[in-house]
Design an enzyme around this catalytic site. Structure first.
Site, PDB file in Angstrom:
ATOM      1  N   ARG A   1       0.824  -1.043  -0.090  1.00 12.17           N
ATOM      2  CA  ARG A   1      -0.046   0.356   0.002  1.00 12.17           C
ATOM      3  C   ARG A   1       0.939   1.260   0.274  1.00 12.17           C
ATOM      4  O   ARG A   1       1.189   1.278   0.583  1.00 12.17           O
ATOM      5  CB  ARG A   1      -0.870  -0.629   1.598  1.00 12.17           C
TER       6      ARG A   1
ATOM      7  N   ARG B   1      -0.935  -5.255   5.097  1.00  9.78           N
ATOM      8  CA  ARG B   1      -0.143  -4.941   3.725  1.00  9.78           C
ATOM      9  C   ARG B   1       1.472  -4.200   4.041  1.00  9.78           C
ATOM     10  O   ARG B   1       0.814  -3.659   5.737  1.00  9.78           O
ATOM     11  CB  ARG B   1      -0.753  -4.040   2.769  1.00  9.78           C
TER      12      ARG B   1
ATOM     13  N   GLU C   1     -11.093   4.274  -5.852  1.00  6.25           N
ATOM     14  CA  GLU C   1     -11.901   2.393  -5.664  1.00  6.25           C
ATOM     15  C   GLU C   1     -11.492   2.242  -6.715  1.00  6.25           C
ATOM     16  O   GLU C   1     -12.168   2.782  -8.229  1.00  6.25           O
ATOM     17  CB  GLU C   1     -12.420   2.046  -4.504  1.00  6.25           C
TER      18      GLU C   1
END
Length: 260
Positions: free
Chosen positions: A84, A135, A92
């Site tokens: 990330r 992440r 998105e």
């Protein structure tokens, strides 16, 4: 005769505007023709081939540590490691925005196309943290310099001020220049996610087996009804995810309990 220089200058300004914001952008993306080179005419990308230096110790390097894959406008993967991008928030993949004429365009897909262009060549990511999804949170560098900064500077992502102030100046530059997402009003990704979670229909478990066995970058995790991430976790049976009838069954299959 005195008007000719003025007219010429006006056409120069109009031409520059077209180069920065092609009229076909919204339609091209909406129809799925996301030509990243064309779309990136929104703002010039500064090529900074200054990354020949050896990556920092602990860096995750594309090629050496696995193949590079772009997930969306603020997420990529190198091998099995999902990353990330620190300090930024991009639309998105399912998110749409409005252009200057009020027409809807797939800004999430466009943002991903921008990152794909920026991430061409050698990429090295310096980890800073891990997020709640497991992440790696990192700053990534390539031929364009700091990818995180460039995504914000060209208007393809926002500075994620909730978590960091690193890219506020780049956002101010993009906003002042009316670049990318700043060409017209658009909903912030965080607001979009909140609205989406609010309207997300609950999944119906098979029989009484309501425990969700999810597979993420941090491994196989099961979620109990009432858990923090239970409602927003979706089960994709085709990718190996599954439902469990008991915690014992989930643990025996190799899943571990989610935190929260």
């Amino acid at each position: 005769m005195g008007k000719i220089p003025y007219v010429a200058a006006l056409w120069v300004v109009i031409g520059a505007g077209v180069a920065l914001y092609p009229f076909q952008t919204a339609e091209a993306v909406h129809k799925g023709h996301a030509d990243s080179v064309h779309l990136l005419e929104l703002a010039p990308i500064a090529q900074k081939p200054d990354l020949k230096a050896k990556p920092q110790s602990g860096a995750i390097v594309a090629g050496r540590d696995g193949a590079l894959r772009i997930v969306d406008g603020d997420t990529l993967a190198i091998g099995e490691v999902k990353i990330r991008l620190h300090g930024i928030d991009a639309p998105e993949m399912s998110q749409s925005c409005s252009d200057m004429r009020g027409k809807s365009w797939a800004c999430g897909a466009w943002s991903k196309a921008v990152l794909e262009r920026l991430a061409a060549g050698d990429i090295a990511c310096d980890p800073k943290d891990r997020d709640r999804y497991g992440r790696v949170v990192a700053v990534c560098h390539g031929a364009s310099g700091d990818l995180n900064a460039e995504m914000v500077r060209v208007g393809a992502a926002y500075a994620y001020e909730t978590y960091a102030l690193d890219y506020v100046l780049q956002e101010e530059e993009a906003r002042a220049g009316g670049r990318g997402l700043w060409r017209a009003g658009s909903q912030s990704p965080s607001e979009f996610r909140t609205d989406h979670r609010t309207t997300l229909a609950p999944e119906t478990p098979p029989s009484d087996c309501a425990i969700k066995g999810n597979i993420s970058s941090s491994g196989k995790i099961y979620h109990l009804p009432g858990g923090l991430w239970y409602t927003r976790t979706r089960i994709n049976v085709g990718s190996g995810e599954r439902w469990f009838c008991s915690e014992d069954e989930a643990r025996a299959a190799g899943w571990r309990k989610a935190q929260g």
